[in-house]
Design an enzyme around this catalytic site. Sequence first.
Site, PDB file in Angstrom:
ATOM      1  N   GLY A   1       6.593  -1.722   8.661  1.00  0.00           N
ATOM      2  CA  GLY A   1       6.153  -2.141   9.986  1.00  0.00           C
ATOM      3  C   GLY A   1       7.321  -2.561  10.859  1.00  0.00           C
TER       4      GLY A   1
ATOM      5  CG  ASP B   1       3.157  -3.182  -0.772  1.00  0.00           C
ATOM      6  OD1 ASP B   1       4.054  -3.329   0.069  1.00  0.00           O
ATOM      7  OD2 ASP B   1       3.153  -3.786  -1.869  1.00  0.00           O
TER       8      ASP B   1
ATOM      9  CB  ALA C   1       6.347  -1.175   0.574  1.00  0.00           C
ATOM     10  CG  ASP C   2       1.769  -2.267   3.337  1.00  0.00           C
ATOM     11  OD1 ASP C   2       1.961  -1.039   3.382  1.00  0.00           O
ATOM     12  OD2 ASP C   2       0.824  -2.782   2.729  1.00  0.00           O
ATOM     13  CG  MET C   3       4.748  -7.457   5.253  1.00  0.00           C
ATOM     14  SD  MET C   3       3.572  -7.573   6.621  1.00  0.00           S
ATOM     15  CE  MET C   3       4.275  -8.950   7.532  1.00  0.00           C
TER      16      MET C   3
END
Length: 430
Positions: free
Chosen positions: A202, A169, A197-199
């Site tokens: 996802g 991230d 960035a991860d969320m």
Amino acid sequence: MSIERSDQQAAAQDFHLPADRLPLRQAGPGFDLLAGVRVVDLTTSIAGPSGTMLLADMGAEVIKVERPDGGDDARSWGPPFLDGESLWFASVNRSKKSVALDFSNAVGLDLLYRLISKADIVFVNLPPRVAKKLKVDADSLRAVRPDLIYVSITGFGLSGSRADWTCYDLIAEGYSGIMDVTGAAGGEPQKIGAPAADMLAGQDAAFGAVTALYARKVSGKGRVIDVALVDSMTRLLSCRITSYLGSGDLPTRSGGKDSVIAIYQTFETADEPIALALGNDNLWQRFWTAVGDPAYAEAPAFRTNVDRRKERETIVARITALLRTKSRAHWLALLREARIPAGPINSVADVVADETLLARGMFYRLSDANGRAVPQVGTGIQIDGKPGTARSAPPGLGAHTDEVLDGLAGVDEEQRRKLFEQRIIRRRNP
């Protein structure tokens, strides 16, 4: 759902952790919009698991395949831990089944392929070279099930010179440009205070999977969904990037005090700060009427947003001096009555105590198989006026190995015992 709790009742209880104040929910059926959809999740960390949890929250059966030795990387992320279990892991893995399976060998890979053959969607977060080496790339898995929806989440995507580069991230935020416009004016670049960035990746992966699933009902075709952390994070800057491309004006760090809207920032009051957004001419006029100075709003120099941007420094100084004369509570009550967008700058502790968010089911505790009450944050999507219900707490490593291999792969007890002895699988109660 309504949460009713008096201050006296709360004070009378013995709370050891912030989560102890949250309502305790039992697992239940939950939403069923994706009932009958089976997902095999080969991902670790945050991006992939957050995406598959969204699908699980909507009713999909999610089978989380993990390494027998240690499992998902996020299981070791801490402190903080809750009775030895990572709270970061717990935040993105409810309503899933955990199968601990080593598919780096031929026997384990065959078992994985049996699961894939009965799945609609697979999530993978390996760089293309590694995925191909382990034979879980799109071509390999779609050879097992041609109409499979293959969802890849990587740092930089499945194509291009960076495809096999590793990424987290933090790295994606740096590449995206978000860190360069986040932070105080003249200060250092800042990461967003969450794995944004991860969320985002996802969410993009879950959205891509569902749209491909919808299209498959008509075409019968599988799809390859290619999501990159850098791409998802860059899209977050769309308004900033498009403005730069069309004007040449390069955005810079300003501590959140530089917007296309003239007055759109935080202000100090006599005690605590507030955020104030005067997003149109009507709000501009209503604000000055509410604070007792309607003539100020009518000044020719402040008539439009374009005018006000030119005079921002003067206006901000005037509002700052005004708001510092009274408390946050005074101003928020006044502005709320005048229907002007304003609010507090909440801490995390403030957020989880917010009665409206609690009433909407955003925060709760969920009982797990070991009797622990695991704190959870809701999906934030209400359907037919109700928040979702988790079908189960985040699973222990290998908690469903026996159930899934028996039910979906046809592996009997004796075979599972041998696989356990060979360390190809891990079982909850071997």
